[in-house]
Design an enzyme around this catalytic site. Structure first.
Site: not given
Ligand code: 8DG
Ligand code: MN
Ligand code: MN
Length: 407
Positions: A209, A211, A331
């Site tokens: 992902d 961040d 995120d």
């Protein structure tokens, strides 16, 4: 005089945060095996016991990552910190035979492979994956086609975008997403900062992902920023999924709670990353949206049919067999200026670096470290930090660059 490496006495501190752990090291053939055992142990039921078994393998692996040379003897492994009997036996097998039969059997087994498949679904944790495994499910289609399973919204999109979300995010993609978010954030609040944290900040070139830590040097100016940014991204049709959690930070609970998760305002999202933003391969293919017959990827979860965008927030116009975007997990975390340095350390990780730093703070310094603060209960004092260096200084730890926190 030449000295064999195994004869060099190794003095290694036992907390991972006291050591240097780089991405590249000399003992990958052991650490790959140990981390597979960690993963496998984590898939097992049994709560804390399974977790601590898993952690045992991870700690042994971290020790070998910090070693400045390849391990060549079991005697030396026995003198290193945090290597338990099970890990030691695995190391011995690899030293003697070049591989571990135990690891090989796990790799070849149904359980490990099915658990890896199911926990790869966004929104699915170990317990659901195990339940499905025990019911006899083995493939994603088994899950899709079972009428007794009801999935949450995040899990549905996790299945739909399985292929996308299990293709590693590249650093180039992460940088594009960071710039995109930064542009939106700074339009709304000039002077605001957006920093790429997580694995990429530790020097990884791929990740699961992106961040992004969002802040503003003036405390308070970060308030309201997340929802405003999300509204802009939504309007531009860049979000396939979003789930926002409000800030629940309460400094008075610092001594009471076990802080593995933090309490920042955050959004777990899936971005629609337009394929035209990047040209990873020299392309002789059709332009986005145009599908050549017989070119569909056989590995795609919904082979041949369109990805349903009903829950994904897509417009009705998107009905081509191949979508023009790739789903990417992002995120977004909002940290107030006064907590920023701690948030940066926390969200840079690694998870095991954080864990060891928190244990170290507690046991060696008698302090409480979180992604929000460092608290000294003896002096009843919150120690302020304006940089990561300050955080390390307060803990009396030598400063470690993000690339040295890869435990
Ligand atoms: P990857 O994405 O490349 O696979 O690895 P990563 O970037 O190291 O892991 P991550 O799961 O994306 O988490 C990034 C860091 O954020 C990790 O070191 C742990 C830290 N972190 C906190 N608080 C929280 C939290 O509340 N939830 C999660 N998932 N991570 C947190 O400091
Ligand atoms: Mn990450
Ligand atoms: Mn993350």
């Amino acid at each position: 005089v030449s000295v064999a490496t195994e004869d060099i006495p190794v003095r290694m501190p036992s907390y991972e945060c006291q050591r240097i752990t780089a991405l590249k090291h000399h003992n990958h053939r052991f650490t790959t095996a140990l981390e597979l055992l960690e993963e496998h142990a984590g898939y097992q039921g049994g709560g804390q016991r399974a977790d601590s078994r898993a952690r045992g393998f991870r700690r042994a692996s971290c020790t070998l990552k910090s070693l400045s040379h390849p391990l060549t003897s079991i005697e030396q492994a026995g003198k290193l910190p945090n290597i338990g009997p099970h890990s030691l036996a695995v190391i011995k097998d690899i030293l003697e035979d070049g591989y571990s039969q135990e690891v090989q059997d796990i790799c070849d087994g149904d359980f490990y492979n099915t658990m890896q498949l199911f926990t790869g679904i966004f929104g699915i944790g170990c317990s659901t994956a195990r339940k499905w495994y025990e019911k006899g499910f083995r493939t994603l289609d088994d899950i899709r086609n079972d009428s007794t399973i009801t999935l949450r919204k995040d899990q549905k999109i996790g299945l739909e975008l399985y292929q996308d979300l299990n293709t590693p995010v590249t650093l180039a993609e992460a940088n594009i997403i960071q710039e995109l978010v930064k542009a939106e954030v700074q339009r709304l609040q000039p002077g605001a900062t957006v920093v790429l944290t997580g694995g990429f900040r530790r020097g990884k070139t791929e990740g699961h992902d992106v961040d992004l830590l969002i802040s503003h040097p003036t405390e308070g100016k970060e308030t309201g920023l997340l929802s405003a940014v999300l509204a802009r991204l939504r309007r531009k049709n860049l979000l396939a999924y979003e789930s926002t959690t409000a800030n629940t930070y309460d400094p008075s609970t610092v001594t009471k709670k076990e802080y593995t998760l933090d309490h920042f305002e955050r959004c777990f999202s899936i971005f629609k990353f337009d394929k035209s933003w990047i040209s990873s391969k020299p392309t002789s293919q059709s332009p986005p949206g145009v599908v050549k017959p017989g070119t569909s990827n056989p590995d795609l979860p919904h082979q041949g049919d369109r990805v349903s965008l009903g829950t994904a927030g897509g417009s009705d116009g998107e009905s081509t067999a191949e979508k023009a975007w790739v789903g990417r997990r992002v995120d977004l975390i909002i940290a107030p200026a006064s907590q920023y340095a701690y948030a940066l350390v926390g969200w840079t990780g690694s998870k095991y670096f954080n864990r060891s730093a928190r244990l170290y703070a507690e046991r060696e310094m008698n302090m409480k470290l979180t992604s929000h603060v460092l608290y000294d209960p003896v002096k009843n004092q919150y120690l302020s930090a304006s940089s990561e260096e300050d955080v390390f200084r307060h803990l009396q730890l030598p400063y470690r660059e993000p690339t040295e926190r890869n435990c």
